[in-house]
Design a protein around this motif. Structure first.
Motif, short mmCIF file in Angstrom:
data_model
loop_
_atom_site.label_atom_id
_atom_site.label_comp_id
_atom_site.label_asym_id
_atom_site.label_seq_id
_atom_site.Cartn_x
_atom_site.Cartn_y
_atom_site.Cartn_z
N THR A 12 0.10 -13.89 -4.54
CA THR A 12 0.45 -14.82 -3.47
C THR A 12 -0.78 -14.98 -2.59
N VAL A 13 -1.27 -16.21 -2.48
CA VAL A 13 -2.48 -16.50 -1.71
C VAL A 13 -2.09 -17.06 -0.34
N ILE A 14 -2.57 -16.41 0.71
CA ILE A 14 -2.37 -16.89 2.07
C ILE A 14 -3.75 -17.20 2.66
N LEU A 15 -3.99 -18.46 2.94
CA LEU A 15 -5.25 -18.88 3.53
C LEU A 15 -5.04 -19.10 5.03
N ILE A 16 -5.84 -18.43 5.84
CA ILE A 16 -5.74 -18.53 7.30
C ILE A 16 -7.01 -19.20 7.81
N VAL A 17 -6.83 -20.34 8.46
CA VAL A 17 -7.96 -21.18 8.85
C VAL A 17 -8.05 -21.28 10.37
N SER A 18 -9.21 -20.93 10.91
CA SER A 18 -9.41 -21.04 12.35
C SER A 18 -10.77 -21.64 12.63
N ASN A 19 -10.86 -22.29 13.79
CA ASN A 19 -12.13 -22.84 14.27
C ASN A 19 -12.29 -22.46 15.73
N ASP A 20 -13.52 -22.19 16.12
CA ASP A 20 -13.78 -21.72 17.49
C ASP A 20 -13.32 -22.71 18.55
N ASP A 21 -13.36 -24.02 18.24
CA ASP A 21 -13.05 -25.03 19.24
C ASP A 21 -11.59 -25.45 19.25
N LYS A 22 -10.75 -24.75 18.49
CA LYS A 22 -9.34 -25.12 18.44
C LYS A 22 -8.46 -23.91 18.71
N ASP A 23 -7.32 -24.15 19.35
CA ASP A 23 -6.39 -23.08 19.69
C ASP A 23 -5.32 -22.88 18.63
N ILE A 24 -5.39 -23.65 17.56
CA ILE A 24 -4.37 -23.61 16.51
C ILE A 24 -4.93 -22.99 15.23
N ILE A 25 -4.12 -22.15 14.61
CA ILE A 25 -4.44 -21.58 13.30
C ILE A 25 -3.62 -22.33 12.25
N GLU A 26 -4.27 -22.76 11.19
CA GLU A 26 -3.56 -23.40 10.08
C GLU A 26 -3.45 -22.41 8.92
N ILE A 27 -2.28 -22.41 8.29
CA ILE A 27 -1.99 -21.44 7.23
C ILE A 27 -1.53 -22.20 5.99
N ASN A 28 -2.10 -21.85 4.86
CA ASN A 28 -1.68 -22.42 3.58
C ASN A 28 -1.27 -21.29 2.65
N ALA A 29 -0.14 -21.47 2.00
CA ALA A 29 0.39 -20.44 1.10
C ALA A 29 0.58 -21.02 -0.30
N ARG A 30 0.19 -20.26 -1.32
CA ARG A 30 0.35 -20.69 -2.71
C ARG A 30 0.77 -19.51 -3.57
N ASP A 31 1.67 -19.76 -4.51
CA ASP A 31 2.05 -18.77 -5.52
C ASP A 31 2.63 -19.53 -6.70
N GLN A 32 1.88 -19.62 -7.78
CA GLN A 32 2.29 -20.42 -8.93
C GLN A 32 3.41 -19.78 -9.73
N ARG A 33 3.73 -18.51 -9.44
CA ARG A 33 4.80 -17.82 -10.18
C ARG A 33 6.18 -18.26 -9.71
N GLY A 34 6.28 -18.79 -8.50
CA GLY A 34 7.57 -19.25 -7.98
C GLY A 34 8.55 -18.15 -7.69
N ILE A 35 8.06 -16.92 -7.51
CA ILE A 35 8.99 -15.79 -7.30
C ILE A 35 9.34 -15.61 -5.82
N ILE A 36 8.61 -16.30 -4.95
CA ILE A 36 8.90 -16.28 -3.52
C ILE A 36 9.00 -17.72 -3.04
N LYS A 37 10.04 -18.02 -2.28
CA LYS A 37 10.18 -19.36 -1.71
C LYS A 37 9.27 -19.44 -0.48
N LEU A 38 8.05 -19.89 -0.71
CA LEU A 38 7.04 -19.84 0.34
C LEU A 38 7.40 -20.69 1.55
N ASN A 39 8.10 -21.81 1.34
CA ASN A 39 8.50 -22.63 2.48
C ASN A 39 9.43 -21.86 3.41
N GLU A 40 10.41 -21.18 2.83
CA GLU A 40 11.35 -20.39 3.63
C GLU A 40 10.67 -19.14 4.20
N PHE A 41 9.78 -18.55 3.41
CA PHE A 41 9.06 -17.35 3.84
C PHE A 41 8.23 -17.63 5.10
#
Length: 362
Positions: A288-317
């Motif tokens: 399960t890949v969790i990408l955490i993206v931040s920039n010094d000039d922004k107060d928001i963190i963006e997160i992307n989740a991927r898992d090609q096995r489909g064993i976790i419902k990433l949207n609900e998680f």
């Protein structure tokens, strides 16, 4: 409910004075293509142009959306490739100012149809097909096909559905489009002009600095070749690919917690969606890949989740992880989802992420 007739009624009742706005899923080729198909079809039916095309970065109605609608006297809103079921109270507030049409294919927990909101999900139209396999660009195309001839937009629909992993379910449609325009065919659609156009739009959206030049270029294109050969988009693609390679080459910096891979990055461009997909398919296919993206000039963190096995419902998680965090948002599909949180909540998010993931895997 007869969703097709309700849809026709909504469109037929649109007036110039409604100041209509179409909100579409940000950073998503399927969302962009859905928006353009919807806008151009309405123009063809009503003989006037949609006033606003709004690149929307959230998974539900929020206060900024409501203020935009209120301040611009928008009486009819259309949301494409966006599920609005996470915060029904905000949707109800939006209904005070505008009628709402939602056309979507993501998983939903609540059927929020009401006197002011028409919610059309792909599973309402085709009960035999999971919504994730019926992308919004194909759904919009099919809905407007019930009203007028929209065949000139078929290439946009094909590009959108291929971008959102819908090829297997709609191969016959894509092949018809390829035959019509004398395009290449391949078992892997990303080796064809349709797949390359989907990737070009995606990579360009990641680089166009929030001014939505990519949308305007695609909107004003008369053919798939106008998009493929556009010098501005090709320049964006080059910049995006260079940035992707930087972070792919730094992938040894990931944190590994069993089957959970966490990668924190601060890229120059918004490559996170594409990068998370590449990492998941090519480098961590059984994680399960969790990408955490931040920039010094922004107060928001963006997160992307991927898992090609489909064993976790990433949207609900992800929704579960951020549900009580202020100004957070989350949504998406089972194998591919995203979220946004405040930078100050990152520590608590990571702690929850590791703990709850380990609980699931026990």
């Amino acid at each position: 409910m007869d969703y097709i007739e309700k849809f026709k009624d909504f469109v037929n009742n649109i007036k110039v004075s409604d100041n209509i706005a179409i909100f579409y899923h940000s950073m998503c080729t399927d969302g962009l293509c859905s928006c353009i198909i919807t806008s151009k079809a309405i123009n063809k039916i009503k003989n006037f142009k949609v006033k606003f095309h709004y690149e929307y970065k959230f998974y539900e109605v929020n206060d900024s959306c409501i203020e935009f609608v209120k301040n611009n006297n928008i009486k009819k809103c259309i949301f494409v490739d966006l599920s609005l079921d996470a915060k029904i109270d905000k949707l109800k507030k939006l209904e005070k100012y505008s009628e709402v049409l939602v056309i979507d294919h993501h998983k939903f927990s609540v059927d929020f149809n009401s006197n002011k909101t028409l919610f059309i999900h792909s599973e309402f139209i085709n009960k035999d097909l999971d919504g994730s396999k019926y992308p919004a660009s194909k759904l919009c195309y099919d809905l407007f096909s019930k009203m007028i001839n929209v065949v000139e937009f078929d290439w946009l629909s094909a590009v959108g559905l291929v971008s959102d992993m819908g090829y297997k379910s709609w191969a016959y449609f894509v092949i018809d489009v390829q035959n019509k325009y004398h395009l290449n065919k391949d078992d892997d659609p990303y080796r064809t002009e349709i797949g390359k156009t989907a990737a070009l739009i995606k990579l360009s959206k990641e680089t166009d600095e929030d001014i939505d030049i990519t949308f305007d270029i695609v909107y004003n294109s008369n053919s798939i070749f106008d998009v493929l050969n556009n010098k501005v988009l090709l320049d964006y693609k080059k910049k995006s690919e260079e940035e992707l390679n930087i972070w792919i080459n730094k992938r040894n910096n990931v944190e590994v917690h069993g089957d959970l891979v966490i990668y924190e990055i601060s890229p120059r461009y918004k490559i996170n969606s594409t990068l998370s997909t590449i990492l998941s398919f090519q480098y961590f296919p059984n994680k399960t890949v969790i990408l955490i993206v931040s920039n010094d000039d922004k107060d928001i963190i963006e997160i992307n989740a991927r898992d090609q096995r489909g064993i976790i419902k990433l949207n609900e998680f992800l929704r579960d992880l951020v549900q009580d965090l202020p100004n957070s948002t989350a949504g998406g599909h089972i194998p591919a989802a995203g979220a946004r949180i405040r930078k100050e909540d990152l520590k608590i998010f990571k702690k929850r992420l590791i703990e709850k993931y380990n609980d699931i895997k026990k």
